[in-house]
Design a protein around this motif. Structure first.
Motif, PDB file in Angstrom:
ATOM      1  N   GLY A  19       0.821  -1.209   0.000  1.00  0.00           N
ATOM      2  CA  GLY A  19       0.000   0.000   0.000  1.00  0.00           C
ATOM      3  C   GLY A  19       0.851   1.254   0.000  1.00  0.00           C
ATOM      4  N   GLU A  20       0.168   2.397   0.070  1.00  0.00           N
ATOM      5  CA  GLU A  20       0.845   3.687   0.070  1.00  0.00           C
ATOM      6  C   GLU A  20       1.131   4.141   1.498  1.00  0.00           C
ATOM      7  N   VAL A  21       2.340   4.682   1.692  1.00  0.00           N
ATOM      8  CA  VAL A  21       2.756   5.184   2.998  1.00  0.00           C
ATOM      9  C   VAL A  21       3.499   6.510   2.827  1.00  0.00           C
ATOM     10  N   GLU A  22       3.602   7.256   3.924  1.00  0.00           N
ATOM     11  CA  GLU A  22       4.337   8.529   3.919  1.00  0.00           C
ATOM     12  C   GLU A  22       5.844   8.305   4.016  1.00  0.00           C
ATOM     13  N   SER A  23       6.245   7.332   4.866  1.00  0.00           N
ATOM     14  CA  SER A  23       7.672   7.071   5.078  1.00  0.00           C
ATOM     15  C   SER A  23       7.858   5.649   5.605  1.00  0.00           C
ATOM     16  N   VAL A  24       9.104   5.188   5.524  1.00  0.00           N
ATOM     17  CA  VAL A  24       9.468   3.859   6.022  1.00  0.00           C
ATOM     18  C   VAL A  24      10.798   3.994   6.749  1.00  0.00           C
ATOM     19  N   LYS A  25      10.866   3.487   7.978  1.00  0.00           N
ATOM     20  CA  LYS A  25      12.123   3.450   8.729  1.00  0.00           C
ATOM     21  C   LYS A  25      12.567   2.007   8.809  1.00  0.00           C
ATOM     22  N   VAL A  26      13.841   1.755   8.489  1.00  0.00           N
ATOM     23  CA  VAL A  26      14.368   0.391   8.449  1.00  0.00           C
ATOM     24  C   VAL A  26      15.703   0.290   9.187  1.00  0.00           C
ATOM     25  N   PRO A  27      16.018  -0.925   9.707  1.00  0.00           N
ATOM     26  CA  PRO A  27      17.301  -1.144  10.379  1.00  0.00           C
ATOM     27  C   PRO A  27      18.376  -1.581   9.366  1.00  0.00           C
ATOM     28  N   GLY A  28      19.063  -0.619   8.787  1.00  0.00           N
ATOM     29  CA  GLY A  28      20.102  -0.916   7.801  1.00  0.00           C
ATOM     30  C   GLY A  28      21.369  -1.449   8.441  1.00  0.00           C
ATOM     31  N   ALA A  29      22.223  -2.041   7.626  1.00  0.00           N
ATOM     32  CA  ALA A  29      23.482  -2.610   8.107  1.00  0.00           C
ATOM     33  C   ALA A  29      24.402  -1.541   8.713  1.00  0.00           C
ATOM     34  N   GLN A  30      24.279  -0.300   8.241  1.00  0.00           N
ATOM     35  CA  GLN A  30      25.106   0.796   8.754  1.00  0.00           C
ATOM     36  C   GLN A  30      24.340   1.666   9.750  1.00  0.00           C
ATOM     37  N   GLY A  31      23.175   1.192  10.180  1.00  0.00           N
ATOM     38  CA  GLY A  31      22.350   1.948  11.115  1.00  0.00           C
ATOM     39  C   GLY A  31      20.963   2.175  10.546  1.00  0.00           C
ATOM     40  N   ASN A  32      20.060   2.625  11.395  1.00  0.00           N
ATOM     41  CA  ASN A  32      18.681   2.881  10.965  1.00  0.00           C
ATOM     42  C   ASN A  32      18.642   4.046   9.991  1.00  0.00           C
ATOM     43  N   PHE A  33      17.734   3.964   9.003  1.00  0.00           N
ATOM     44  CA  PHE A  33      17.528   5.099   8.114  1.00  0.00           C
ATOM     45  C   PHE A  33      16.072   5.156   7.677  1.00  0.00           C
ATOM     46  N   GLU A  34      15.680   6.346   7.234  1.00  0.00           N
ATOM     47  CA  GLU A  34      14.295   6.599   6.842  1.00  0.00           C
ATOM     48  C   GLU A  34      14.222   6.845   5.346  1.00  0.00           C
ATOM     49  N   ILE A  35      13.199   6.304   4.727  1.00  0.00           N
ATOM     50  CA  ILE A  35      12.959   6.478   3.300  1.00  0.00           C
ATOM     51  C   ILE A  35      11.739   7.371   3.141  1.00  0.00           C
ATOM     52  N   LEU A  36      11.905   8.461   2.418  1.00  0.00           N
ATOM     53  CA  LEU A  36      10.831   9.406   2.152  1.00  0.00           C
ATOM     54  C   LEU A  36      10.612   9.508   0.646  1.00  0.00           C
ATOM     55  N   THR A  37       9.562  10.203   0.245  1.00  0.00           N
ATOM     56  CA  THR A  37       9.271  10.411  -1.175  1.00  0.00           C
ATOM     57  C   THR A  37      10.498  10.984  -1.890  1.00  0.00           C
ATOM     58  N   ASP A  38      10.759  10.491  -3.093  1.00  0.00           N
ATOM     59  CA  ASP A  38      11.879  10.908  -3.950  1.00  0.00           C
ATOM     60  C   ASP A  38      13.249  10.541  -3.382  1.00  0.00           C
ATOM     61  N   HIS A  39      13.303   9.495  -2.558  1.00  0.00           N
ATOM     62  CA  HIS A  39      14.580   8.984  -2.050  1.00  0.00           C
ATOM     63  C   HIS A  39      15.416   8.474  -3.226  1.00  0.00           C
ATOM     64  N   ALA A  40      16.706   8.611  -3.134  1.00  0.00           N
ATOM     65  CA  ALA A  40      17.603   8.103  -4.168  1.00  0.00           C
ATOM     66  C   ALA A  40      17.481   6.583  -4.264  1.00  0.00           C
ATOM     67  N   PRO A  41      17.682   6.019  -5.466  1.00  0.00           N
ATOM     68  CA  PRO A  41      17.644   4.559  -5.603  1.00  0.00           C
ATOM     69  C   PRO A  41      18.702   3.917  -4.702  1.00  0.00           C
ATOM     70  N   ILE A  42      18.322   2.815  -4.058  1.00  0.00           N
ATOM     71  CA  ILE A  42      19.236   2.149  -3.132  1.00  0.00           C
ATOM     72  C   ILE A  42      18.839   0.691  -2.979  1.00  0.00           C
ATOM     73  N   ILE A  43      19.829  -0.134  -2.719  1.00  0.00           N
ATOM     74  CA  ILE A  43      19.618  -1.511  -2.274  1.00  0.00           C
ATOM     75  C   ILE A  43      20.480  -1.666  -1.028  1.00  0.00           C
ATOM     76  N   SER A  44      19.874  -2.160   0.064  1.00  0.00           N
ATOM     77  CA  SER A  44      20.612  -2.266   1.320  1.00  0.00           C
ATOM     78  C   SER A  44      20.207  -3.527   2.070  1.00  0.00           C
ATOM     79  N   ILE A  45      21.168  -4.071   2.801  1.00  0.00           N
ATOM     80  CA  ILE A  45      20.910  -5.202   3.691  1.00  0.00           C
ATOM     81  C   ILE A  45      20.241  -4.667   4.955  1.00  0.00           C
ATOM     82  N   LEU A  46      19.282  -5.430   5.467  1.00  0.00           N
ATOM     83  CA  LEU A  46      18.639  -5.080   6.726  1.00  0.00           C
ATOM     84  C   LEU A  46      19.102  -6.043   7.809  1.00  0.00           C
ATOM     85  N   THR A  47      19.248  -5.517   9.015  1.00  0.00           N
ATOM     86  CA  THR A  47      19.656  -6.331  10.150  1.00  0.00           C
ATOM     87  C   THR A  47      18.476  -6.501  11.104  1.00  0.00           C
ATOM     88  N   LYS A  48      18.702  -7.220  12.178  1.00  0.00           N
ATOM     89  CA  LYS A  48      17.656  -7.419  13.179  1.00  0.00           C
ATOM     90  C   LYS A  48      17.211  -6.077  13.731  1.00  0.00           C
TER      91      LYS A  48
END
Length: 77
Positions: free
Chosen positions: A16-45
């Motif tokens: 579905g549609e959301v405003e933002s997504v916060k994820v636990p990336g390998a280098q630390g938590n980060f937030e994805i907002l509209t018009d975020h740069a293209p990225i592929i990242s590993i997620l940790t626990k």
């Protein structure tokens, strides 16, 4: 708005549609907002947070392309 799709081995967890997504990336938590740069990242626990919803995960990966966010995760029960 972002088009979010979260998939685990068991099922589609969310789509579905959301405003933002916060994820636990390998280098630390980060937030994805509209018009975020293209990225592929590993997620940790940690916890995935989207529009006030929380999903505990053991790991996975995230891909962002043109306001489409795809997460493939292993859920923590």
């Amino acid at each position: 708005m972002l088009q979010l799709r979260i998939v685990s081995p068991e099922r589609i967890e969310f789509t579905g549609e959301v405003e933002s997504v916060k994820v636990p990336g390998a280098q630390g938590n980060f937030e994805i907002l509209t018009d975020h740069a293209p990225i592929i990242s590993i997620l940790t626990k940690g916890v995935v947070e989207y529009d006030g919803q929380l999903l505990a995960i053991l790991g996975g990966f995230v891909e962002v392309q043109k306001n489409k966010v795809s997460l493939c995760v292993e859920r923590q029960e």
